[in-house]
Design a protein around this motif. Structure first.
Motif, PDB file in Angstrom:
ATOM      1  N   GLN A   1      -3.872   5.630   8.984  1.00  0.00           N
ATOM      2  CA  GLN A   1      -3.073   5.563   7.764  1.00  0.00           C
ATOM      3  C   GLN A   1      -1.854   6.478   7.887  1.00  0.00           C
ATOM      4  O   GLN A   1      -0.735   6.070   7.591  1.00  0.00           O
ATOM      5  CB  GLN A   1      -3.955   5.971   6.582  1.00  0.00           C
ATOM      6  N   GLN A   2      -2.068   7.704   8.358  1.00  0.00           N
ATOM      7  CA  GLN A   2      -0.952   8.646   8.534  1.00  0.00           C
ATOM      8  C   GLN A   2       0.015   8.181   9.615  1.00  0.00           C
ATOM      9  O   GLN A   2       1.196   8.502   9.574  1.00  0.00           O
ATOM     10  CB  GLN A   2      -1.474  10.044   8.858  1.00  0.00           C
ATOM     11  N   ALA A   3      -0.480   7.414  10.581  1.00  0.00           N
ATOM     12  CA  ALA A   3       0.370   6.889  11.652  1.00  0.00           C
ATOM     13  C   ALA A   3       1.203   5.694  11.185  1.00  0.00           C
ATOM     14  O   ALA A   3       2.014   5.169  11.954  1.00  0.00           O
ATOM     15  CB  ALA A   3      -0.482   6.508  12.856  1.00  0.00           C
ATOM     16  N   GLY A   4       0.986   5.248   9.953  1.00  0.00           N
ATOM     17  CA  GLY A   4       1.807   4.182   9.397  1.00  0.00           C
ATOM     18  C   GLY A   4       1.194   2.795   9.456  1.00  0.00           C
ATOM     19  O   GLY A   4       1.847   1.821   9.082  1.00  0.00           O
ATOM     20  N   LEU A   5      -0.042   2.680   9.914  1.00  0.00           N
ATOM     21  CA  LEU A   5      -0.697   1.373   9.939  1.00  0.00           C
ATOM     22  C   LEU A   5      -1.367   1.120   8.593  1.00  0.00           C
ATOM     23  O   LEU A   5      -1.943   2.030   7.991  1.00  0.00           O
ATOM     24  CB  LEU A   5      -1.731   1.314  11.062  1.00  0.00           C
ATOM     25  N   ASN A   6      -1.312  -0.104   8.129  1.00  0.00           N
ATOM     26  CA  ASN A   6      -1.916  -0.466   6.849  1.00  0.00           C
ATOM     27  C   ASN A   6      -3.396  -0.805   7.066  1.00  0.00           C
ATOM     28  O   ASN A   6      -3.822  -1.941   6.947  1.00  0.00           O
ATOM     29  CB  ASN A   6      -1.168  -1.640   6.211  1.00  0.00           C
ATOM     30  N   VAL A   7      -4.139   0.225   7.391  1.00  0.00           N
ATOM     31  CA  VAL A   7      -5.557   0.066   7.708  1.00  0.00           C
ATOM     32  C   VAL A   7      -6.322  -0.287   6.437  1.00  0.00           C
ATOM     33  O   VAL A   7      -6.104   0.298   5.379  1.00  0.00           O
ATOM     34  CB  VAL A   7      -6.117   1.336   8.402  1.00  0.00           C
ATOM     35  N   SER A   8      -7.194  -1.282   6.541  1.00  0.00           N
ATOM     36  CA  SER A   8      -8.006  -1.664   5.387  1.00  0.00           C
ATOM     37  C   SER A   8      -9.429  -1.121   5.506  1.00  0.00           C
ATOM     38  O   SER A   8     -10.048  -0.799   4.495  1.00  0.00           O
ATOM     39  CB  SER A   8      -8.037  -3.185   5.208  1.00  0.00           C
ATOM     40  N   GLN A   9      -9.940  -1.008   6.733  1.00  0.00           N
ATOM     41  CA  GLN A   9     -11.255  -0.397   6.917  1.00  0.00           C
ATOM     42  C   GLN A   9     -11.473  -0.036   8.379  1.00  0.00           C
ATOM     43  O   GLN A   9     -10.851  -0.606   9.272  1.00  0.00           O
ATOM     44  CB  GLN A   9     -12.383  -1.295   6.431  1.00  0.00           C
TER      45      GLN A   9
END
Length: 138
Positions: free
Chosen positions: A110-118
């Motif tokens: 998330q901090q790296a800019g990816l829109n992680v969902s799970q």
């Protein structure tokens, strides 16, 4: 909503202090982490993002912090012995459970800019923990 999932594999050792079962003993795991990224729209190439971008990001974090490392709670009394013997370890504020590790990976992505969902972390072939947050960043 579009979702892609990338799997990565790594190994770590740990123990769970004060656990009433056998996990209180030193032991290790060969794990699979499944990382899901989502977007409402596809990029110009028709993708959520490139699988290799997810792999490169998560593997850099795992290689530095988790893979072939010994994960312990910061109050574990074994830490001075590891320090004295120049052994690699990572002391965590929380107990090093699969749940905590999946949250660590999620938050890094998330901090790296990816829109992680799970993030799902398979600790064994039949047991996994999953971390997600209610409202993903879009």
């Amino acid at each position: 909503m579009y979702t892609i999932t990338k799997e990565v594999y790594f190994c770590y050792g740990h123990r769970l202090m004060h656990h009433h079962g056998k996990c209180r003993h030193l032991h290790g795991h060969s794990v699979k982490a499944s990382i899901s990224i989502q977007q409402e729209e596809l990029n110009a190439q028709g993708m959520v993002c490139d699988f290799s971008d997810v792999r490169d990001c998560v593997e850099a974090y795992i290689d530095q912090h988790l893979d072939h490392n010994f994960l312990l709670h910061k109050d574990d009394p074994i830490i001075p012995m590891l320090v004295a013997n120049n052994e690699r370890f990572l002391a965590l504020d929380e107990h090093p459970t699969a749940e905590v590790l999946s949250k660590m990976i999620y938050r890094y992505l998330q901090q790296a800019g990816l829109n992680v969902s799970q993030v799902v972390l398979w600790e064994t072939a039949s047991a996994y923990a999953c971390y997600s947050e209610d409202s993903p960043r879009l």
